[in-house]
Design an enzyme around this catalytic site. Structure first.
Site, PDB file in Angstrom:
ATOM      1  N   CYS A  15       6.991   1.061   5.897  1.00 31.29           N
ATOM      2  CA  CYS A  15       6.649   2.304   5.198  1.00 31.29           C
ATOM      3  C   CYS A  15       5.139   2.562   5.233  1.00 31.29           C
ATOM      4  O   CYS A  15       4.328   1.631   5.380  1.00 31.29           O
ATOM      5  CB  CYS A  15       7.073   2.226   3.737  1.00 31.29           C
ATOM      6  SG  CYS A  15       8.844   2.167   3.466  1.00 31.29           S
ATOM      7  N   GLU A  66       3.196   3.320   2.750  1.00 24.71           N
ATOM      8  CA  GLU A  66       2.464   2.701   1.634  1.00 24.71           C
ATOM      9  C   GLU A  66       2.103   1.266   1.956  1.00 24.71           C
ATOM     10  O   GLU A  66       0.991   0.804   1.687  1.00 24.71           O
ATOM     11  CB  GLU A  66       3.321   2.743   0.367  1.00 24.71           C
ATOM     12  CG  GLU A  66       3.638   4.135  -0.134  1.00 24.71           C
ATOM     13  CD  GLU A  66       4.918   4.721   0.461  1.00 24.71           C
ATOM     14  OE1 GLU A  66       5.274   4.392   1.617  1.00 24.71           O
ATOM     15  OE2 GLU A  66       5.567   5.499  -0.250  1.00 24.71           O
ATOM     16  N   CYS A  94       7.948  -0.935  -1.649  1.00 23.14           N
ATOM     17  CA  CYS A  94       6.530  -0.558  -1.681  1.00 23.14           C
ATOM     18  C   CYS A  94       5.991  -0.576  -3.102  1.00 23.14           C
ATOM     19  O   CYS A  94       4.833  -0.959  -3.329  1.00 23.14           O
ATOM     20  CB  CYS A  94       6.335   0.819  -1.051  1.00 23.14           C
ATOM     21  SG  CYS A  94       6.563   0.797   0.739  1.00 23.14           S
TER      22      CYS A  94
HETATM   23  N1  THU Z   1       9.308   5.834   4.197  1.00 24.74           N
HETATM   24  C1  THU Z   1       7.997   5.635   3.903  1.00 24.74           C
HETATM   25  O1  THU Z   1       7.187   5.381   4.781  1.00 24.74           O
HETATM   26  N2  THU Z   1       7.620   5.724   2.607  1.00 24.74           N
HETATM   27  C2  THU Z   1       8.419   6.128   1.585  1.00 24.74           C
HETATM   28  O2  THU Z   1       7.951   6.256   0.468  1.00 24.74           O
HETATM   29  C3  THU Z   1       9.838   6.380   1.841  1.00 24.74           C
HETATM   30  C4  THU Z   1      10.330   6.079   3.202  1.00 24.74           C
HETATM   31  C5  THU Z   1       9.711   5.787   5.596  1.00 24.74           C
HETATM   32  C6  THU Z   1      10.491   4.602   6.035  1.00 24.74           C
HETATM   33  C7  THU Z   1      11.227   5.159   7.236  1.00 24.74           C
HETATM   34  O3  THU Z   1      10.383   5.085   8.365  1.00 24.74           O
HETATM   35  C8  THU Z   1      11.443   6.622   6.896  1.00 24.74           C
HETATM   36  O4  THU Z   1      10.517   6.901   5.866  1.00 24.74           O
HETATM   37  C9  THU Z   1      12.844   6.960   6.438  1.00 24.74           C
HETATM   38  O5  THU Z   1      13.255   6.114   5.445  1.00 24.74           O
END
Ligand code: THU
Length: 131
Positions: free
Chosen positions: A53, A55, A92
């Protein structure tokens, strides 16, 4: 002003997201207590579970680039062009908790920030001081 710098940084780096599988792009920017910004975007993988993610990407950058005395997180701003608001996932939240994150900022569809005390989004959390 630093709040808006973080929002701007999060929005900018969301454009760098590597999200070919979900198409869901996310940008995050951490503002430390010392006033430094660290940004991150999500990085997906063909082995889906390995995706990282935005974060956590920002936390990795903070740890890699910060002096050890400036690793307290004042706030994290999270932006996704796909949906609003975009809150940090549970994993996260726990990683941000490790570095004392005080506040989470997410944007509504009009781009207006909503600010949440960290305790509100991860109540009764487990942290390093418990060990
Ligand atoms: N994702 C994030 O990067 N941060 C979030 O707060 C929620 C989800 C990403 C993970 C994945 O690459 C995509 O969003 C779909 O879940």
């Amino acid at each position: 002003m630093q709040l808006y710098d973080a929002i701007h940084a999060a929005r900018a780096i969301s454009k760098q997201a590597y999200a070919p599988y979900s198409g869901f792009r996310v940008g995050a920017a951490i503002l430390t207590e010392g006033g430094t910004l660290y940004d991150g975007c999500n990085v997906e993988n063909a082995s889906y579970g390995l995706s990282i993610c935005a974060e956590r990407g920002a936390v990795m950058k903070m740890i890699a680039d910060s002096p050890p005395e400036d690793r307290r997180i004042r706030l994290v701003a999270v932006v996704s062009p796909n949906t609003a608001p975009c809150f940090p996932c549970g994993a996260c939240r726990q990683v941000l908790r490790e570095f004392g994150c005080e506040e989470v900022v997410v944007l509504d569809a009009e781009g207006a920030p909503s600010r949440y005390p960290f305790e509100e989004i991860l109540p009764n959390s487990f942290g390093p001081e418990a060990l």
